[in-house]
Design a protein around this motif. Structure first.
Motif, PDB file in Angstrom:
ATOM      1  N   SER A   9       0.842  -1.195   0.000  1.00 38.53           N
ATOM      2  CA  SER A   9       0.000   0.000   0.000  1.00 38.53           C
ATOM      3  C   SER A   9       0.881   1.250   0.000  1.00 38.53           C
ATOM      4  O   SER A   9       1.702   1.463   0.903  1.00 38.53           O
ATOM      5  CB  SER A   9      -0.879  -0.001   1.257  1.00 38.53           C
ATOM      6  OG  SER A   9      -1.188   1.322   1.626  1.00 38.53           O
ATOM      7  N   SER A  10       0.696   2.097  -1.022  1.00 40.01           N
ATOM      8  CA  SER A  10       1.532   3.309  -1.087  1.00 40.01           C
ATOM      9  C   SER A  10       1.155   4.273   0.041  1.00 40.01           C
ATOM     10  O   SER A  10       1.999   5.033   0.525  1.00 40.01           O
ATOM     11  CB  SER A  10       1.413   3.980  -2.455  1.00 40.01           C
ATOM     12  OG  SER A  10       0.105   4.475  -2.664  1.00 40.01           O
ATOM     13  N   GLN A  40      -9.573  -5.977   4.305  1.00 42.52           N
ATOM     14  CA  GLN A  40     -10.021  -4.625   4.700  1.00 42.52           C
ATOM     15  C   GLN A  40     -11.542  -4.519   4.765  1.00 42.52           C
ATOM     16  O   GLN A  40     -12.069  -3.567   5.327  1.00 42.52           O
ATOM     17  CB  GLN A  40      -9.435  -3.561   3.748  1.00 42.52           C
ATOM     18  CG  GLN A  40      -9.967  -3.535   2.336  1.00 42.52           C
ATOM     19  CD  GLN A  40      -9.255  -4.502   1.405  1.00 42.52           C
ATOM     20  OE1 GLN A  40      -8.770  -5.537   1.826  1.00 42.52           O
ATOM     21  NE2 GLN A  40      -9.208  -4.177   0.123  1.00 42.52           N
ATOM     22  N   TYR A  41     -12.236  -5.507   4.162  1.00 42.34           N
ATOM     23  CA  TYR A  41     -13.703  -5.444   4.159  1.00 42.34           C
ATOM     24  C   TYR A  41     -14.326  -6.294   5.270  1.00 42.34           C
ATOM     25  O   TYR A  41     -15.543  -6.424   5.347  1.00 42.34           O
ATOM     26  CB  TYR A  41     -14.248  -5.874   2.795  1.00 42.34           C
ATOM     27  CG  TYR A  41     -13.713  -5.016   1.656  1.00 42.34           C
ATOM     28  CD1 TYR A  41     -13.842  -3.629   1.692  1.00 42.34           C
ATOM     29  CD2 TYR A  41     -13.059  -5.587   0.568  1.00 42.34           C
ATOM     30  CE1 TYR A  41     -13.330  -2.830   0.669  1.00 42.34           C
ATOM     31  CE2 TYR A  41     -12.543  -4.795  -0.464  1.00 42.34           C
ATOM     32  CZ  TYR A  41     -12.688  -3.422  -0.401  1.00 42.34           C
ATOM     33  OH  TYR A  41     -12.185  -2.635  -1.408  1.00 42.34           O
ATOM     34  N   GLN A  53      -9.966   0.870   4.290  1.00 41.84           N
ATOM     35  CA  GLN A  53      -8.664   1.209   3.700  1.00 41.84           C
ATOM     36  C   GLN A  53      -7.586   1.262   4.772  1.00 41.84           C
ATOM     37  O   GLN A  53      -7.852   1.644   5.916  1.00 41.84           O
ATOM     38  CB  GLN A  53      -8.747   2.579   3.006  1.00 41.84           C
ATOM     39  CG  GLN A  53      -9.688   2.577   1.806  1.00 41.84           C
ATOM     40  CD  GLN A  53      -9.769   3.922   1.105  1.00 41.84           C
ATOM     41  OE1 GLN A  53      -9.503   4.962   1.699  1.00 41.84           O
ATOM     42  NE2 GLN A  53     -10.152   3.904  -0.155  1.00 41.84           N
ATOM     43  N   VAL A  54      -6.367   0.912   4.361  1.00 39.56           N
ATOM     44  CA  VAL A  54      -5.191   1.176   5.193  1.00 39.56           C
ATOM     45  C   VAL A  54      -4.541   2.446   4.634  1.00 39.56           C
ATOM     46  O   VAL A  54      -4.767   2.779   3.464  1.00 39.56           O
ATOM     47  CB  VAL A  54      -4.183  -0.010   5.158  1.00 39.56           C
ATOM     48  CG1 VAL A  54      -4.779  -1.214   5.840  1.00 39.56           C
ATOM     49  CG2 VAL A  54      -3.686  -0.340   3.760  1.00 39.56           C
ATOM     50  N   SER A  71      -3.937   8.833   5.474  1.00 37.06           N
ATOM     51  CA  SER A  71      -2.494   8.962   5.724  1.00 37.06           C
ATOM     52  C   SER A  71      -2.057  10.395   6.010  1.00 37.06           C
ATOM     53  O   SER A  71      -1.196  10.622   6.858  1.00 37.06           O
ATOM     54  CB  SER A  71      -1.707   8.397   4.546  1.00 37.06           C
ATOM     55  OG  SER A  71      -2.000   9.106   3.362  1.00 37.06           O
ATOM     56  N   LEU A  72      -2.662  11.379   5.342  1.00 38.16           N
ATOM     57  CA  LEU A  72      -2.196  12.755   5.583  1.00 38.16           C
ATOM     58  C   LEU A  72      -2.601  13.244   6.972  1.00 38.16           C
ATOM     59  O   LEU A  72      -1.846  13.972   7.617  1.00 38.16           O
ATOM     60  CB  LEU A  72      -2.683  13.701   4.493  1.00 38.16           C
ATOM     61  CG  LEU A  72      -1.803  13.669   3.234  1.00 38.16           C
ATOM     62  CD1 LEU A  72      -2.371  14.565   2.154  1.00 38.16           C
ATOM     63  CD2 LEU A  72      -0.373  14.087   3.545  1.00 38.16           C
ATOM     64  N   ASN A 114      -6.066   3.006  -6.767  1.00 42.38           N
ATOM     65  CA  ASN A 114      -6.440   2.246  -5.580  1.00 42.38           C
ATOM     66  C   ASN A 114      -7.125   0.917  -5.932  1.00 42.38           C
ATOM     67  O   ASN A 114      -7.925   0.843  -6.868  1.00 42.38           O
ATOM     68  CB  ASN A 114      -7.375   3.116  -4.720  1.00 42.38           C
ATOM     69  CG  ASN A 114      -7.811   2.393  -3.466  1.00 42.38           C
ATOM     70  OD1 ASN A 114      -7.042   1.615  -2.901  1.00 42.38           O
ATOM     71  ND2 ASN A 114      -9.031   2.627  -3.040  1.00 42.38           N
ATOM     72  N   THR A 115      -6.790  -0.103  -5.164  1.00 44.79           N
ATOM     73  CA  THR A 115      -7.360  -1.444  -5.372  1.00 44.79           C
ATOM     74  C   THR A 115      -8.891  -1.403  -5.417  1.00 44.79           C
ATOM     75  O   THR A 115      -9.515  -2.033  -6.277  1.00 44.79           O
ATOM     76  CB  THR A 115      -6.983  -2.378  -4.194  1.00 44.79           C
ATOM     77  OG1 THR A 115      -5.645  -2.130  -3.837  1.00 44.79           O
ATOM     78  CG2 THR A 115      -7.196  -3.828  -4.495  1.00 44.79           C
ATOM     79  N   GLY A 116      -9.493  -0.677  -4.478  1.00 44.91           N
ATOM     80  CA  GLY A 116     -10.960  -0.610  -4.420  1.00 44.91           C
ATOM     81  C   GLY A 116     -11.524  -0.023  -5.706  1.00 44.91           C
ATOM     82  O   GLY A 116     -12.536  -0.504  -6.238  1.00 44.91           O
TER      83      GLY A 116
HETATM   84  N1  GSH Z   1      -6.719   8.869   1.130  1.00 46.97           N
HETATM   85  C1  GSH Z   1      -6.475   7.638   1.823  1.00 46.97           C
HETATM   86  C2  GSH Z   1      -6.428   6.522   0.812  1.00 46.97           C
HETATM   87  C3  GSH Z   1      -6.265   5.170   1.479  1.00 46.97           C
HETATM   88  C4  GSH Z   1      -6.253   4.063   0.451  1.00 46.97           C
HETATM   89  O1  GSH Z   1      -6.745   4.188  -0.679  1.00 46.97           O
HETATM   90  N2  GSH Z   1      -5.647   2.934   0.837  1.00 46.97           N
HETATM   91  C5  GSH Z   1      -5.553   1.826  -0.070  1.00 46.97           C
HETATM   92  C6  GSH Z   1      -4.141   1.263  -0.078  1.00 46.97           C
HETATM   93  S1  GSH Z   1      -2.984   2.472  -0.664  1.00 46.97           S
HETATM   94  C7  GSH Z   1      -6.492   0.740   0.379  1.00 46.97           C
HETATM   95  O2  GSH Z   1      -6.533   0.383   1.543  1.00 46.97           O
HETATM   96  N3  GSH Z   1      -7.254   0.197  -0.569  1.00 46.97           N
HETATM   97  C8  GSH Z   1      -8.133  -0.900  -0.317  1.00 46.97           C
HETATM   98  C9  GSH Z   1      -9.474  -0.720  -0.950  1.00 46.97           C
HETATM   99  O3  GSH Z   1      -9.835   0.398  -1.310  1.00 46.97           O
HETATM  100  O4  GSH Z   1     -10.143  -1.733  -1.039  1.00 46.97           O
HETATM  101  C10 GSH Z   1      -5.172   7.754   2.617  1.00 46.97           C
HETATM  102  O5  GSH Z   1      -4.364   8.623   2.281  1.00 46.97           O
HETATM  103  O6  GSH Z   1      -4.977   7.028   3.595  1.00 46.97           O
END
Ligand code: GSH
Length: 214
Positions: A9-10, A40-41, A53-54, A71-72, A114-116
């Protein structure tokens, strides 16, 4: 403190970089974003992060666990609680620049990779050329960063001091390489990345160094 994270996860990578740069000890908890349709679900994780989301930072408030996502928001919280080394400049305009570049990654690139998002796209547009999609959105965002960096960058993305913007840039370049986007059009970004990766905080946060790496 606990970080709910996934090696690739970036967004979690950004937070790991900041934790590493500031030398903050944390316990990782791994959330596999692909296995079994995505951990995550699961209901227990959705209680921590309703978007599924992580990253999620787990803290204690008056002995009770509390969960911080985005994250921010996590990074700015860490910056306030652990101000050294500073990752936001003291000058107001420079600080706004750091946030501007961070938001280009956070709002104008990452949501499209994003994966989702891409899982849903597969469902509603099965014939979509995914590689074209990634190249368009990641390329457009990196071109924006490169254009700004030409006048703003010094040793790092905004001037001579490391900042939150660098903690977002490096994971984004990692994500661009995953989709095989050619990066030669972004020489300033690559030069800054080469400076960042000399620092331990970046090295320990790299996906390849994570215990949940496959
Ligand atoms: N804006 C959020 C985005 C978080 C996000 O998109 N995380 C991704 C991994 S980089 C995630 O968990 N995706 C899983 C999904 O959406 O199913 C952040 O900065 O934390």
């Amino acid at each position: 403190m606990i970080l709910h994270t996934y090696w690739r996860s970036s967004c979690a990578y950004r937070v790991r970089i900041v934790l590493g740069l500031k030398g903050i000890e944390y316990e990782p908890r791994f959330v596999h974003l692909v296995r079994d349709g995505g951990e995550q679900y699961r209901p227990e994780f959705l209680q921590k992060s309703p978007l599924g989301q992580v990253p999620v930072l787990e803290l204690k408030q008056g002995g009770t666990p509390v969960f911080l996502s985005q994250s921010l928001a996590i990074i700015e919280y860490l910056e306030e609680r652990y101000p050294t080394p500073a990752l936001l400049p003291s000058d107001a305009l420079a600080r706004a620049r750091v946030r501007e570049l961070a938001q280009v990654v956070n709002s104008a690139i990452q949501p499209f990779q994003n994966t989702g998002t891409t899982n849903f796209l597969k469902e509603v547009a099965p014939d979509l050329d995914k590689s074209r999609w990634y190249r368009h959105f990641i390329g457009r965002g990196l071109a924006t960063l490169e254009a700004r960096a030409k006048s703003l960058a010094g040793r790092f993305l905004v001037g001579e001091d490391l900042s939150i913007a660098d903690a977002l840039l490096v994971p984004q370049l990692y994500a661009a390489r995953r989709v095989e986007l050619p990066l030669d059009a972004y020489p300033t970004l690559l030069r800054v990345e080469a400076e960042c990766v000399k620092l331990d905080g970046f090295a320990v946060a790299h996906p390849d160094r994570q215990p949940d790496r496959e």
